[in-house]
Design a protein around this motif. Structure first.
Motif, PDB file in Angstrom:
ATOM      1  N   ASN A   1       0.797  -1.224   0.000  1.00 53.50           N
ATOM      2  CA  ASN A   1       0.000   0.000   0.000  1.00 53.50           C
ATOM      3  C   ASN A   1       0.829   1.273   0.000  1.00 53.50           C
ATOM      4  O   ASN A   1       0.359   2.337  -0.381  1.00 53.50           O
ATOM      5  CB  ASN A   1      -0.927   0.020   1.223  1.00 53.50           C
ATOM      6  CG  ASN A   1      -2.090  -0.939   1.059  1.00 53.50           C
ATOM      7  OD1 ASN A   1      -2.686  -1.000   0.003  1.00 53.50           O
ATOM      8  ND2 ASN A   1      -2.384  -1.704   2.090  1.00 53.50           N
TER       9      ASN A   1
ATOM     10  N   SER B   1       5.942   2.440  -8.095  1.00 57.36           N
ATOM     11  CA  SER B   1       4.803   3.021  -7.386  1.00 57.36           C
ATOM     12  C   SER B   1       4.018   1.881  -6.752  1.00 57.36           C
ATOM     13  O   SER B   1       4.308   0.702  -6.991  1.00 57.36           O
ATOM     14  CB  SER B   1       3.903   3.811  -8.346  1.00 57.36           C
ATOM     15  OG  SER B   1       3.119   2.916  -9.118  1.00 57.36           O
ATOM     16  N   THR B   2       3.024   2.223  -5.963  1.00 59.20           N
ATOM     17  CA  THR B   2       2.180   1.195  -5.349  1.00 59.20           C
ATOM     18  C   THR B   2       0.774   1.219  -5.944  1.00 59.20           C
ATOM     19  O   THR B   2      -0.189   0.813  -5.301  1.00 59.20           O
ATOM     20  CB  THR B   2       2.100   1.397  -3.815  1.00 59.20           C
ATOM     21  OG1 THR B   2       1.610   2.725  -3.547  1.00 59.20           O
ATOM     22  CG2 THR B   2       3.451   1.212  -3.175  1.00 59.20           C
ATOM     23  N   LEU B   3       0.646   1.684  -7.163  1.00 57.89           N
ATOM     24  CA  LEU B   3      -0.642   1.657  -7.851  1.00 57.89           C
ATOM     25  C   LEU B   3      -0.999   0.216  -8.220  1.00 57.89           C
ATOM     26  O   LEU B   3      -0.115  -0.651  -8.275  1.00 57.89           O
ATOM     27  CB  LEU B   3      -0.589   2.523  -9.105  1.00 57.89           C
ATOM     28  CG  LEU B   3      -0.426   4.026  -8.868  1.00 57.89           C
ATOM     29  CD1 LEU B   3      -0.298   4.752 -10.199  1.00 57.89           C
ATOM     30  CD2 LEU B   3      -1.597   4.585  -8.066  1.00 57.89           C
TER      31      LEU B   3
ATOM     32  N   THR C   1      -1.488  -0.965 -14.041  1.00 55.48           N
ATOM     33  CA  THR C   1      -1.649   0.466 -14.315  1.00 55.48           C
ATOM     34  C   THR C   1      -0.687   0.884 -15.426  1.00 55.48           C
ATOM     35  O   THR C   1       0.515   0.612 -15.351  1.00 55.48           O
ATOM     36  CB  THR C   1      -1.368   1.295 -13.050  1.00 55.48           C
ATOM     37  OG1 THR C   1      -2.274   0.903 -12.025  1.00 55.48           O
ATOM     38  CG2 THR C   1      -1.536   2.777 -13.326  1.00 55.48           C
TER      39      THR C   1
ATOM     40  N   THR D   1      -4.531   9.500 -17.728  1.00 58.01           N
ATOM     41  CA  THR D   1      -4.164   9.250 -16.336  1.00 58.01           C
ATOM     42  C   THR D   1      -5.438   8.953 -15.540  1.00 58.01           C
ATOM     43  O   THR D   1      -6.416   9.689 -15.637  1.00 58.01           O
ATOM     44  CB  THR D   1      -3.456  10.472 -15.716  1.00 58.01           C
ATOM     45  OG1 THR D   1      -2.209  10.659 -16.397  1.00 58.01           O
ATOM     46  CG2 THR D   1      -3.181  10.261 -14.233  1.00 58.01           C
TER      47      THR D   1
ATOM     48  N   TYR E   1      -5.001   7.850 -12.108  1.00 53.73           N
ATOM     49  CA  TYR E   1      -4.658   8.002 -10.692  1.00 53.73           C
ATOM     50  C   TYR E   1      -3.935   9.322 -10.461  1.00 53.73           C
ATOM     51  O   TYR E   1      -3.074   9.719 -11.238  1.00 53.73           O
ATOM     52  CB  TYR E   1      -3.772   6.838 -10.226  1.00 53.73           C
ATOM     53  CG  TYR E   1      -4.483   5.502 -10.254  1.00 53.73           C
ATOM     54  CD1 TYR E   1      -5.248   5.069  -9.169  1.00 53.73           C
ATOM     55  CD2 TYR E   1      -4.402   4.675 -11.372  1.00 53.73           C
ATOM     56  CE1 TYR E   1      -5.913   3.856  -9.205  1.00 53.73           C
ATOM     57  CE2 TYR E   1      -5.064   3.459 -11.419  1.00 53.73           C
ATOM     58  CZ  TYR E   1      -5.814   3.057 -10.324  1.00 53.73           C
ATOM     59  OH  TYR E   1      -6.486   1.865 -10.362  1.00 53.73           O
TER      60      TYR E   1
ATOM     61  N   ILE F   1      -4.706   9.328  -2.619  1.00 48.57           N
ATOM     62  CA  ILE F   1      -4.621   8.851  -3.996  1.00 48.57           C
ATOM     63  C   ILE F   1      -6.032   8.748  -4.531  1.00 48.57           C
ATOM     64  O   ILE F   1      -6.898   8.081  -3.955  1.00 48.57           O
ATOM     65  CB  ILE F   1      -3.905   7.488  -4.083  1.00 48.57           C
ATOM     66  CG1 ILE F   1      -2.440   7.640  -3.652  1.00 48.57           C
ATOM     67  CG2 ILE F   1      -3.974   6.949  -5.513  1.00 48.57           C
ATOM     68  CD1 ILE F   1      -1.626   6.380  -3.780  1.00 48.57           C
TER      69      ILE F   1
ATOM     70  N   LYS G   1      -8.754   8.090  -7.768  1.00 47.38           N
ATOM     71  CA  LYS G   1      -8.922   7.345  -9.017  1.00 47.38           C
ATOM     72  C   LYS G   1     -10.070   7.943  -9.817  1.00 47.38           C
ATOM     73  O   LYS G   1     -11.167   8.140  -9.306  1.00 47.38           O
ATOM     74  CB  LYS G   1      -9.227   5.872  -8.738  1.00 47.38           C
ATOM     75  CG  LYS G   1      -9.412   5.053 -10.016  1.00 47.38           C
ATOM     76  CD  LYS G   1      -9.760   3.604  -9.728  1.00 47.38           C
ATOM     77  CE  LYS G   1      -9.951   2.827 -11.033  1.00 47.38           C
ATOM     78  NZ  LYS G   1     -10.306   1.412 -10.776  1.00 47.38           N
TER      79      LYS G   1
ATOM     80  N   LYS H   1      -6.949   5.650  -1.354  1.00 41.61           N
ATOM     81  CA  LYS H   1      -6.017   5.551  -0.223  1.00 41.61           C
ATOM     82  C   LYS H   1      -5.791   6.930   0.367  1.00 41.61           C
ATOM     83  O   LYS H   1      -5.761   7.922  -0.360  1.00 41.61           O
ATOM     84  CB  LYS H   1      -4.680   4.945  -0.666  1.00 41.61           C
ATOM     85  CG  LYS H   1      -3.729   4.649   0.489  1.00 41.61           C
ATOM     86  CD  LYS H   1      -2.512   3.863   0.048  1.00 41.61           C
ATOM     87  CE  LYS H   1      -1.573   4.661  -0.793  1.00 41.61           C
ATOM     88  NZ  LYS H   1      -0.314   3.957  -1.098  1.00 41.61           N
TER      89      LYS H   1
END
Length: 199
Positions: free
Chosen positions: A59, A83-85, A89, A159, A161, A180, A182, A193
């Protein structure tokens, strides 16, 4: 991405192997160790600060500090590229940094990559196919069309995110909120998040 970082010399083969196996065990839902370098609960519970595997997607990049093999230097080396997407993605061509563009196109010189990034900044692309007609890339494809086949599935011009950073000051207290967001295909925005830090 690990493969690209290894090819570019950002990671050694040993580091890449350790990272992949450690990450696999940190994320998967079973307690079977990925040999030879993986680590499950038994390893983490034996540390000075015991913990358990998350058994889910990462996360926050800060989580890497807990995972076997990821020391401060290793994290700093790969931080600009990860990244933590959610998995899958795509990378927006219009917002790619020169660092990431260089990673994707190692065949080009730094000046050529800089020229591509500047070209896109002046006139953002609305069609992904226009990317391949940029002079430096078009010339590159004359000798190696495999590059397009390799990168095309990773790229987009949209994009979904976004990071929203907010700072609130209440007397001596400073609150930083990072969210974050979306945006879906219908342009509806949701928070996936949120992290709060107090200073």
């Amino acid at each position: 991405m690990i493969d690209l970082l290894t090819q570019q010399g950002k990671l050694s083969n040993n580091e890449a192997s350790l990272f992949v196996q450690s990450l696999t065990d940190w994320i998967d839902s079973n307690d079977k160790v990925t040999l030879p370098e993986g680590a499950e609960d038994f390893y983490y519970l034996g540390l000075t600060k015991p913990s358990r595997c998350a058994n889910t997607q990462i996360n926050d990049l800060g989580e890497l500090k807990i995972i076997k093999g990821f020391n401060e230097q290793a994290i700093e080396n790969i931080k600009p590229y990860i990244s933590t997407l959610p998995s899958g993605t795509l990378l927006n061509i219009n917002t790619l940094s020169q660092t990431l563009m260089s990673l994707l196109l190692p065949e080009l010189s730094s000046s050529e990559v800089e020229s591509i990034v500047n070209t896109i900044k002046k006139r953002p692309l609305k069609d992904k196919n226009k990317f391949w007609s940029i002079n430096e890339i078009s010339n590159l494809l004359k000798n190696n069309n495999d590059i397009k086949n390799r990168l095309n599935p990773l790229l987009t011009v949209k994009t979904h995110y976004f990071i929203l950073k907010t700072e609130v000051k209440l007397g001596q207290l400073v609150i930083n909120l990072e969210s974050i967001l979306k945006r879906d295909e219908n342009n509806s925005v949701s928070v996936i998040k949120r992290q709060t830090k107090y200073y």
